[in-house]
Each structure stands twice: as C-alpha cells, then as structure tokens.
Design an enzyme around this catalytic site. Structure first.
Site, PDB file in Angstrom:
ATOM      1  N   ASP A  52      38.626  63.926  47.514  1.00 37.34           N
ATOM      2  CA  ASP A  52      39.515  62.894  46.996  1.00 37.34           C
ATOM      3  C   ASP A  52      40.087  62.138  48.186  1.00 37.34           C
ATOM      4  O   ASP A  52      40.969  62.643  48.889  1.00 37.34           O
ATOM      5  CB  ASP A  52      40.621  63.549  46.172  1.00 37.34           C
ATOM      6  CG  ASP A  52      41.602  62.558  45.594  1.00 37.34           C
ATOM      7  OD1 ASP A  52      41.539  61.356  45.940  1.00 37.34           O
ATOM      8  OD2 ASP A  52      42.463  62.994  44.801  1.00 37.34           O
ATOM      9  N   TYR A 144      46.325  45.811  43.083  1.00 38.03           N
ATOM     10  CA  TYR A 144      44.994  45.662  43.665  1.00 38.03           C
ATOM     11  C   TYR A 144      44.992  44.543  44.710  1.00 38.03           C
ATOM     12  O   TYR A 144      44.443  44.707  45.806  1.00 38.03           O
ATOM     13  CB  TYR A 144      43.980  45.370  42.561  1.00 38.03           C
ATOM     14  CG  TYR A 144      42.569  45.174  43.057  1.00 38.03           C
ATOM     15  CD1 TYR A 144      41.793  46.265  43.434  1.00 38.03           C
ATOM     16  CD2 TYR A 144      42.001  43.906  43.138  1.00 38.03           C
ATOM     17  CE1 TYR A 144      40.497  46.105  43.877  1.00 38.03           C
ATOM     18  CE2 TYR A 144      40.707  43.732  43.575  1.00 38.03           C
ATOM     19  CZ  TYR A 144      39.961  44.834  43.953  1.00 38.03           C
ATOM     20  OH  TYR A 144      38.669  44.655  44.405  1.00 38.03           O
ATOM     21  N   LYS A 148      44.055  44.934  48.695  1.00 41.26           N
ATOM     22  CA  LYS A 148      42.958  44.227  49.363  1.00 41.26           C
ATOM     23  C   LYS A 148      43.478  43.347  50.504  1.00 41.26           C
ATOM     24  O   LYS A 148      42.762  43.125  51.480  1.00 41.26           O
ATOM     25  CB  LYS A 148      42.147  43.410  48.350  1.00 41.26           C
ATOM     26  CG  LYS A 148      41.339  44.306  47.411  1.00 41.26           C
ATOM     27  CD  LYS A 148      40.394  45.232  48.187  1.00 41.26           C
ATOM     28  CE  LYS A 148      39.547  46.085  47.277  1.00 41.26           C
ATOM     29  NZ  LYS A 148      38.567  46.896  48.011  1.00 41.26           N
TER      30      LYS A 148
END
Length: 175
Positions: A52, A144, A148
């Site tokens: 993980d 998100y 990024k």
C-alpha cells in the site's frame, strides 16, 4: 499502479522493449495476473511487489525489492492514484487524506528511494503521471486537482535538482 489498466499497459510496453519489470501492486492476485500477462506478451519476466503505497515503508520495500531483483533501478513510472468526485465544499478530511497519501506521498517516497538508487548507478529516468487538473481542475475534483498540482511541483523539483546526476524526471499528462 502496475497491476491493471494503463499502468499495466505501460509496463507491458516497456517489457516488449526489453525492460525488466517490477510492478507495484495493491493486491497479490492482480499482481500475479499482470506479471503473467506481461511474460506471455513479451517473453520478459515481470515480478510484483504487494504494498500500500500510502505507507512510506511500502514505497521503500518496493524499491528495495526492485534493487534486490534487478541489481539497479534505471526507471520509475509512478501511476498509482485515486480520483474521487467531490468539490471543495464536499471533500471530507478522510477523502482528502486518502488522495494526498497515495497521489502525493506515495509518489514522493517512491521517487525518493528511486533517486537514491539512481545516484548509486549513474542516473535514470522518473515519469510521473500527471493531469490537466493540476492547473485547477473541474469543480468536482478538488482534492485530486491539488494532488496533481503537488505532483507537478515534485516533478520539477527532481528534474532541476538531480539533472546534474543524470537523473531525468518528467510528467505525462493524462486526462
């Protein structure tokens, strides 16, 4: 992110070009299947390491096992990531933390351990998978987009600070 989808396809393409492959996988069954598919398609052995990547120890384990198996690390493609749909106002702390842990922290520490190995063997190449969301993104992709953007900054940092050591770091925008 090498056990399915585009991550697996990138690994398979690299294997067809002669690269020796170590897949980072979350699930053993998927890793075993992906490694078998790569062998069948390319004739090139691929191994997988289950872990993980939200855990720093898993990132270190992936790079250590890669070094043990390959003898050196020439390249890293970091494609692991999650893309939850939630606006800034709808993003809960656990969702944000999950995105940041995999999309940023996982990339950061995999890159760290890869750069360390690359410094010892004269260079290499790191590819981070980015997104146009890094420049703001859609309203329902807040966490998100932030992740990024951070990944873009990490890519630039590595490229600028390790180029003199023959280590390249680039980002491919997908999305």
């Amino acid at each position: 992110g090498g056990d399915s989808g585009l991550g697996k396809d990138m690994a398979a393409a690299a294997a067809k070009e002669g690269a020796r492959i170590v897949l980072g996988c979350l699930h053993e069954e998927a890793g075993l299947a992906a490694a078998a598919e790569i062998l069948e398609a390319s004739g090139q052995e691929a191994i997988y390491v289950v872990g993980d990547l939200t855990e720093v120890s898993a990132a270190e384990d992936l790079m250590t096992k890669s070094l043990d198996h390959l003898g050196k690390i020439d390249g890293l493609i970091y494609y692991a990531g999650i893309l939850p749909a939630a606006s800034l106002l709808d993003t809960e702390e656990d969702v944000y933390n999950n995105v940041a842990d995999l999309n940023v922290r996982g990339a950061f520490f995999c890159s760290k351990f890869a750069v360390k190995a690359m410094l010892e063997n004269g260079g290499g190449s790191i590819i981070h998978i980015g997104s146009p969301h890094a420049s703001g993104g859609q309203i329902d992709r807040a966490a998100y987009s932030v992740s990024k953007g951070a990944l873009r900054t990490l890519t630039i940092h590595i490229a600028r600070n390790y180029a003199e050591n023959q280590i390249r770091c680039n980002q491919i925008k997908i999305g």
